[in-house]
Design a protein around this motif. Structure first.
Motif, mmCIF file in Angstrom:
data_model
loop_
_atom_site.group_PDB
_atom_site.id
_atom_site.type_symbol
_atom_site.label_atom_id
_atom_site.label_comp_id
_atom_site.label_asym_id
_atom_site.label_seq_id
_atom_site.Cartn_x
_atom_site.Cartn_y
_atom_site.Cartn_z
ATOM 1 N N CYS A 90 -7.844 1.973 -1.216
ATOM 2 C CA CYS A 90 -8.248 1.033 -2.270
ATOM 3 C C CYS A 90 -7.522 1.327 -3.575
ATOM 4 C CB CYS A 90 -9.758 1.128 -2.524
ATOM 5 S SG CYS A 90 -10.760 0.547 -1.165
ATOM 6 N N ARG A 94 -8.475 -3.618 -1.181
ATOM 7 C CA ARG A 94 -8.500 -2.632 -0.104
ATOM 8 C C ARG A 94 -7.449 -3.007 0.932
ATOM 9 N NH1 ARG A 94 -12.184 1.255 2.477
ATOM 10 N NH2 ARG A 94 -13.719 0.988 0.821
ATOM 11 N N CYS A 95 -6.639 -2.042 1.314
ATOM 12 C CA CYS A 95 -5.574 -2.245 2.293
ATOM 13 C C CYS A 95 -6.154 -2.743 3.619
ATOM 14 C CB CYS A 95 -4.817 -0.935 2.506
ATOM 15 S SG CYS A 95 -3.609 -0.990 3.844
ATOM 16 N N CYS A 103 0.849 -1.196 0.000
ATOM 17 C CA CYS A 103 0.000 0.000 0.000
ATOM 18 C C CYS A 103 0.882 1.242 0.000
ATOM 19 C CB CYS A 103 -0.904 -0.011 1.232
ATOM 20 S SG CYS A 103 -1.960 1.456 1.353
ATOM 21 N N ILE A 110 -5.194 4.666 -7.369
ATOM 22 C CA ILE A 110 -5.821 4.751 -6.063
ATOM 23 C C ILE A 110 -7.271 5.193 -6.252
ATOM 24 C CG2 ILE A 110 -4.983 7.129 -5.655
ATOM 25 C CD1 ILE A 110 -4.711 6.266 -2.649
ATOM 26 N N LEU A 137 -0.565 -5.775 0.697
ATOM 27 C CA LEU A 137 -1.916 -5.863 0.135
ATOM 28 C C LEU A 137 -2.403 -7.303 -0.003
ATOM 29 C CD1 LEU A 137 -1.701 -3.015 -2.536
ATOM 30 C CD2 LEU A 137 -2.879 -2.957 -0.333
ATOM 31 N N HIS A 155 0.242 4.056 1.205
ATOM 32 C CA HIS A 155 0.025 4.890 2.382
ATOM 33 C C HIS A 155 1.118 4.633 3.419
ATOM 34 C CE1 HIS A 155 -2.459 5.758 6.200
ATOM 35 N NE2 HIS A 155 -2.042 6.916 5.729
#
Length: 530
Positions: free
Chosen positions: A73, A66-67, A48, A81, A55, A50
């Motif tokens: 997502c 979705r993480c 991910c 993203i 994942l 972020h």
């Protein structure tokens, strides 16, 4: 014909992966995520963008993953993203199927790239159009980036009262002494490259929507063609004698975090408030301060939002680290000596010695500067917007924690929710509608809180829940909680139960109703957990 800088390897047989499944594969010792969706194979980055979560442990629903940690997502075909948090996309790789075998191609030049920034334009000086963004948080930054990603080439100005560039504010209460360069969302050269001007240490004090101008705290005036109000919320101040003493602190800025950390080391800390900020600060300081005392007005922390059982568990977690709780109580007075805190007096007469007091008792929308304007605010002073993030004034939009907006999963009733992910989602919607690309807000709230390295994840909107159904065991700190209203699941929370909350968020995002009977069933195969 394969290019010289490319490597192609067989990663699996077609029969190794069923439709709706994913697996981690390697090409030249580089890991990636291989997905089979709707009969097609695709490959994207496996981490991910972020916080780097794997994942493969996330929730795959249709064409997006979705993480498992914080709910971001990504489209598994393009890597784009599609839901926040995070700013960047996943890298994507070429896939071919031949003779029952799956091959993935990796470019050596981009082998170590784990994030992909969407193409963005910059500013063209000859275009006389200005978008002014009031606030330096996630909604403003996301709005700015979505404008540039859609080839807006006018001027973008972001006004921020912070003394640093836009940063990840969610980390402040979890790590008070974090360095600024580790939490910046974008570096200054990135913002300059794409023509996003950031005016730090400036605050808008008034808005004239008729003349399309704002006035700053230094007296300067700035024109705009379109305006975004994304000023967030401020911490609610304590109202009691002694609340103005020097070491009574609110956590609002990067500077506040550093000062609270410094003042707390080896000293006696009193935290007032047992919701997310107060509890995270208490947890962080538990092994750094001489003592930590927490004061709350309910029986247990998080009692209204997460419920009594989870609140009791979190309280025990901190008590094991010698944090002392004084619940069902409040503060009547803070006494000081030489202008600094000395002790905190509770309603029952208990006296708590203190060197610093940290107050976390809620927030207030930052909309005072709109007084005298025609922009509508509600009874809580949140800026009222529609599902397109438009205010009642043409060319004035608002997004983030400062707004009251219609939440689809709540019957389009207006809500004011202070979640990081939601602020980004609303900023995106505002930017697209500024460009006349009509887009409604359609997102499911998702947030997380961290205590002593353990993360509680939450999705949905639990306002008015009247029952909680638990799976797992709260006391053992491994559980999934379903929040029920009118025999339907309206929210869910978990600890050590990934990727349950992410999968529930995806079901909610697709409009799938989850019933109380499903939550109560011993059979959770409908959740498709690993």
């Amino acid at each position: 014909m394969q290019k010289a800088d490319e490597i192609t390897q067989m990663v699996c047989h077609v029969c190794d992966l069923q439709d709706g499944e994913m697996k981690e594969v390697e090409v030249d010792q580089h890991k990636m995520l291989l997905v089979r969706s709707n009969g097609e194979f695709s490959a994207v980055g496996n981490l991910c963008t972020h916080y780097g979560a794997p994942l493969i442990k996330g929730a795959l629903v249709g064409d997006r993953v979705r993480c498992p940690f914080h709910g971001a997502c990504f489209n598994v075909k393009s890597g784009d993203i599609e839901e926040f948090p995070g700013l960047d996309c996943l890298p994507s790789y070429k896939v071919k199927v031949e003779d029952g075998k799956v091959y993935v191609t990796l470019n050596k030049k981009t082998q170590k790239v784990t994030k992909r920034v969407k193409e963005m334009s910059g500013r063209k000086p000859n275009i006389c159009h200005t978008v002014l963004l009031i606030g330096g948080g996630p909604a403003s930054l996301q709005c700015a980036e979505i404008l540039r990603q859609n080839q807006y080439e006018g001027r973008i100005i972001m006004v921020s009262k912070e003394d640093v560039l836009p940063f990840d504010k969610t980390k402040l209460s979890k790590a008070l002494n974090i360095e600024s360069d580790k939490i910046l969302l974008r570096q200054s050269d990135f913002l300059q490259k794409h023509g996003i001007e950031v005016l730090t240490q400036k605050e808008v004090v008034s808005v004239n929507t008729k003349n399309k101008t704002v006035t700053m705290n230094d007296g300067s005036v700035q024109n705009y063609d379109q305006l975004l109000i994304s000023t967030g919320c401020r911490a609610r101040s304590l109202q009691c004698p002694g609340a103005d003493l020097e070491n009574v602190r609110l956590l609002q800025s990067f500077k506040d975090a550093g000062e609270i950390h410094k003042l707390s080391l080896g000293n006696r800390v009193v935290v007032i408030g047992t919701s997310f900020i107060g509890m995270e600060v208490a947890g962080y300081l538990s092994d750094k301060a001489a003592s930590v005392s927490v004061i709350g007005n309910s029986e247990y922390p998080y009692q209204k939002s997460l419920g009594q059982d989870i609140g009791k568990m979190t309280m025990k977690m901190l008590e094991e680290k010698n944090v002392k709780f004084y619940m069902k109580s409040g503060v009547t007075e803070i006494r000081g000596q030489n202008g600094k805190v000395k002790e905190v007096i509770l309603q029952n007469g208990t006296v708590l010695p203190a060197d610093i007091v940290v107050v976390g008792i809620g927030v207030i929308p930052n909309s005072d500067f709109l007084k005298g304007s025609t922009i509508e605010v509600d009874s809580r002073n949140a800026v009222v917007v529609d599902k397109f993030m438009r205010t009642n004034v043409p060319d004035v939009f608002a997004a983030g924690d400062v707004v009251s907006f219609p939440l689809a999963m709540f019957g389009n009733r207006r809500v004011n929710i202070g979640h990081w992910q939601l602020a980004q989602a609303l900023g995106r919607v505002a930017g697209l509608n500024m460009l006349k690309r009509q887009t409604e807000v359609n997102t499911v709230p998702f947030f997380w809180t961290v205590l002593l390295g353990k993360s509680v994840r939450y999705t949905g909107y639990g306002e008015g829940y009247n029952d909680i159904v638990f799976k797992g065991n709260v006391e053992e700190r491994k559980f999934l909680a379903f929040y029920i209203k009118d025999d339907k699941v309206i929210a869910a929370a978990s600890l050590n139960f990934d990727p349950a909350v992410s999968r529930i968020a995806e079901m909610m995002a697709k409009g799938n109703e989850i019933t109380k009977a499903q939550a109560e069933s011993a059979d959770l195969t409908w959740l498709q957990l690993p």
